[in-house]
Design an enzyme around this catalytic site. Sequence first.
Site, PDB file in Angstrom:
ATOM      1  N   GLY A 174      38.901  20.633  14.876  1.00  0.00           N
ATOM      2  CA  GLY A 174      37.696  19.851  14.616  1.00  0.00           C
ATOM      3  C   GLY A 174      37.089  20.331  13.314  1.00  0.00           C
ATOM      4  N   LEU A 175      37.487  19.690  12.207  1.00  0.00           N
ATOM      5  CA  LEU A 175      37.141  20.221  10.886  1.00  0.00           C
ATOM      6  C   LEU A 175      36.142  19.342  10.136  1.00  0.00           C
ATOM      7  CD1 LEU A 175      40.693  21.421   9.783  1.00  0.00           C
ATOM      8  CD2 LEU A 175      38.856  22.756  10.840  1.00  0.00           C
ATOM      9  N   LYS A 226      18.091  14.924  18.757  1.00  0.00           N
ATOM     10  CA  LYS A 226      19.471  14.797  19.225  1.00  0.00           C
ATOM     11  C   LYS A 226      19.625  15.045  20.720  1.00  0.00           C
ATOM     12  CE  LYS A 226      21.915  15.629  14.902  1.00  0.00           C
ATOM     13  NZ  LYS A 226      22.944  16.428  14.204  1.00  0.00           N
ATOM     14  N   GLY A 268      32.776  22.685  11.732  1.00  0.00           N
ATOM     15  CA  GLY A 268      34.050  23.334  11.992  1.00  0.00           C
ATOM     16  C   GLY A 268      34.676  23.893  10.729  1.00  0.00           C
ATOM     17  N   ARG A 310      42.272  16.106  14.230  1.00  0.00           N
ATOM     18  CA  ARG A 310      42.920  14.853  14.621  1.00  0.00           C
ATOM     19  C   ARG A 310      43.415  14.087  13.392  1.00  0.00           C
ATOM     20  NH1 ARG A 310      39.258  10.731  17.891  1.00  0.00           N
ATOM     21  NH2 ARG A 310      38.213  10.787  15.858  1.00  0.00           N
ATOM     22  N   LYS A 342      21.116  28.755  23.971  1.00  0.00           N
ATOM     23  CA  LYS A 342      21.040  27.915  22.774  1.00  0.00           C
ATOM     24  C   LYS A 342      20.143  26.699  23.017  1.00  0.00           C
ATOM     25  CE  LYS A 342      22.188  26.242  18.687  1.00  0.00           C
ATOM     26  NZ  LYS A 342      21.924  24.813  18.721  1.00  0.00           N
ATOM     27  N   SER A 399      23.742  28.711  16.011  1.00  0.00           N
ATOM     28  CA  SER A 399      22.552  28.170  15.356  1.00  0.00           C
ATOM     29  C   SER A 399      22.518  28.587  13.896  1.00  0.00           C
ATOM     30  CB  SER A 399      21.276  28.650  16.050  1.00  0.00           C
ATOM     31  OG  SER A 399      20.133  28.146  15.387  1.00  0.00           O
ATOM     32  N   HIS A 420      16.659  27.905  22.788  1.00  0.00           N
ATOM     33  CA  HIS A 420      16.391  28.132  21.359  1.00  0.00           C
ATOM     34  C   HIS A 420      15.947  26.832  20.705  1.00  0.00           C
ATOM     35  CE1 HIS A 420      17.731  27.611  17.189  1.00  0.00           C
ATOM     36  NE2 HIS A 420      17.460  28.886  17.001  1.00  0.00           N
ATOM     37  N   ASN A 421      16.684  25.753  20.958  1.00  0.00           N
ATOM     38  CA  ASN A 421      16.355  24.475  20.347  1.00  0.00           C
ATOM     39  C   ASN A 421      15.028  23.931  20.860  1.00  0.00           C
ATOM     40  OD1 ASN A 421      18.888  24.861  19.251  1.00  0.00           O
ATOM     41  ND2 ASN A 421      19.536  22.754  19.566  1.00  0.00           N
ATOM     42  N   ALA A 470      29.995  16.768  21.610  1.00  0.00           N
ATOM     43  CA  ALA A 470      29.817  17.149  23.009  1.00  0.00           C
ATOM     44  C   ALA A 470      30.153  15.976  23.928  1.00  0.00           C
ATOM     45  CB  ALA A 470      28.388  17.613  23.235  1.00  0.00           C
ATOM     46  N   GLU A 519      12.430  25.694  19.052  1.00  0.00           N
ATOM     47  CA  GLU A 519      12.443  25.120  17.705  1.00  0.00           C
ATOM     48  C   GLU A 519      11.592  23.847  17.642  1.00  0.00           C
ATOM     49  OE1 GLU A 519      15.830  22.604  15.467  1.00  0.00           O
ATOM     50  OE2 GLU A 519      16.433  24.659  15.984  1.00  0.00           O
ATOM     51  N   TYR A 520      11.725  22.981  18.643  1.00  0.00           N
ATOM     52  CA  TYR A 520      10.901  21.764  18.703  1.00  0.00           C
ATOM     53  C   TYR A 520       9.418  22.136  18.686  1.00  0.00           C
ATOM     54  CZ  TYR A 520      14.501  18.225  19.894  1.00  0.00           C
ATOM     55  OH  TYR A 520      15.552  17.342  19.879  1.00  0.00           O
TER      56      TYR A 520
END
Length: 479
Positions: free
Chosen positions: A11-12, A262, A16, A35, A184, A130, A187-188, A78, A191-192
């Site tokens: 997954g680049l 998101k 990634g 892919r 995580k 993060s 954490h987000n 995800a 952040e909000y």
Amino acid sequence: MTKKADIGVTGLAVMGRNLARNLARHGHAVALHNRSETRTRELVEQFGDEGEFLPTYSAREFVDALERPRKLVIMVKAGEPTDAVIEEFAPLLEPGDVIVDAGNAHFADTRRREAALRERGLHFVGTGVSGGEEGALHGPSIMPGGSAESYESLGPLLESISAKVDGDPCCTHVGPDGAGHFVKMVHNGIEYSDMQLIAESFDLLRGALGYEPAQIADVFRTWNSGRLESYLIEITAEVLGHTDAATGKPFVDVVADQAEQKGTGRWTVQIGLDLGQPITGIAEATFARSLSGHADLRASARGLAGPTRAPLSGSDADRFADDVEQALYASKVVAYAQGFNQILAGGAEYGWDIDLGAVASIWRGGCIIRARFLNDIRAAYEAEPGLQTLLTSGGFRKAVEDAQDAWRSVVSTAVRLGIPTPGFSTALAYYDALRAERLPAALVQGQRDYFGAHTYRRVDREGVFHTEWAAEGRPERSA
């Protein structure tokens, strides 16, 4: 292929690719897979001189390129795409191999995947990362979950590429199965809340003092040299100081006032409700973003009555910016306190023994909420492992107590001028509710017993009781 890679990334896209480059820059041989073969070739062509890359063009070739125990990092969207990639590679792996999901997965999905792959003898490590694309390249904060055994081989690689603060890596084994992605997520959520409080500070300085964005940028630069020093305060000054090239106006004035999201903030609030955790600051910040996006609703209500908004003057104006700084600091302490309490509750619910001091430590660098006062949070939990809330910890307790008058003045001024401050207001309400001798919840419970026979407890004796409200004399009985 004779040479074996230390780790592989499939997954680049930007995250990634940057994570793979970071690994290579730190001396690790990195197998690459995507892919689309084009992305693999482009990465090697553009950045092949940064380290040792082993490009591969099939799932089998990718797996065969990895040293055992194989360590395979998934960097895809995800949800179903992650499940699809797991099902593509898992049959090719052998017991003891490690699959790392470094995307923003929901922790419940991570728990499901970890249990299923454990049955097949594979380690699955849900890992929070993060810092955005720059952090992925230059050193993120990394929050891996999974088994302790998987961390033995994976940990040194992740620690080597993480951000460093005072020489310490911003990476630690958070706990089993979904613990890393849970932390995580919180954490987000923090952040909000942090971003909302900063935005309200901007709105207050503009609405109450009449400051222009460039002036407010200078205020934030000053704050960033003190106890509020953080990545978010730093970039806020940059955003407010930026002028739009096309119009010559302040950049912030040409951006539509509709904040997007998101989903991780919503996840945090939803899980907070499930756990019974009053993470009111995160909830208000999430709802504030939602409200901002309802353009038609807002337009229909724009003519509603409100107070006249005249800028402050004289001594009130002179001290207001300082008052906002104190209110912002106190409210941020509440936001972080609520977040850490949610982590504690998640650990209790799901059987994770999460070291809150270690979490604070790895958030000091690389991540979006990195801030000077995380050093103080780490010290607070190290000094008192059973700490119920940061608000009772010595240094934080004194700082919030010292901010009392300013905090209340800012909220009351906002109400008087009609400036919405859901973040500041809910933080203060939470603080006042915690310190209250008694809450009106007693009346709520009485109401619940009246209409639904939901029972209640008494303060003067043990047991559960119900009042027969419809009966003569309203007798009380044990439930």
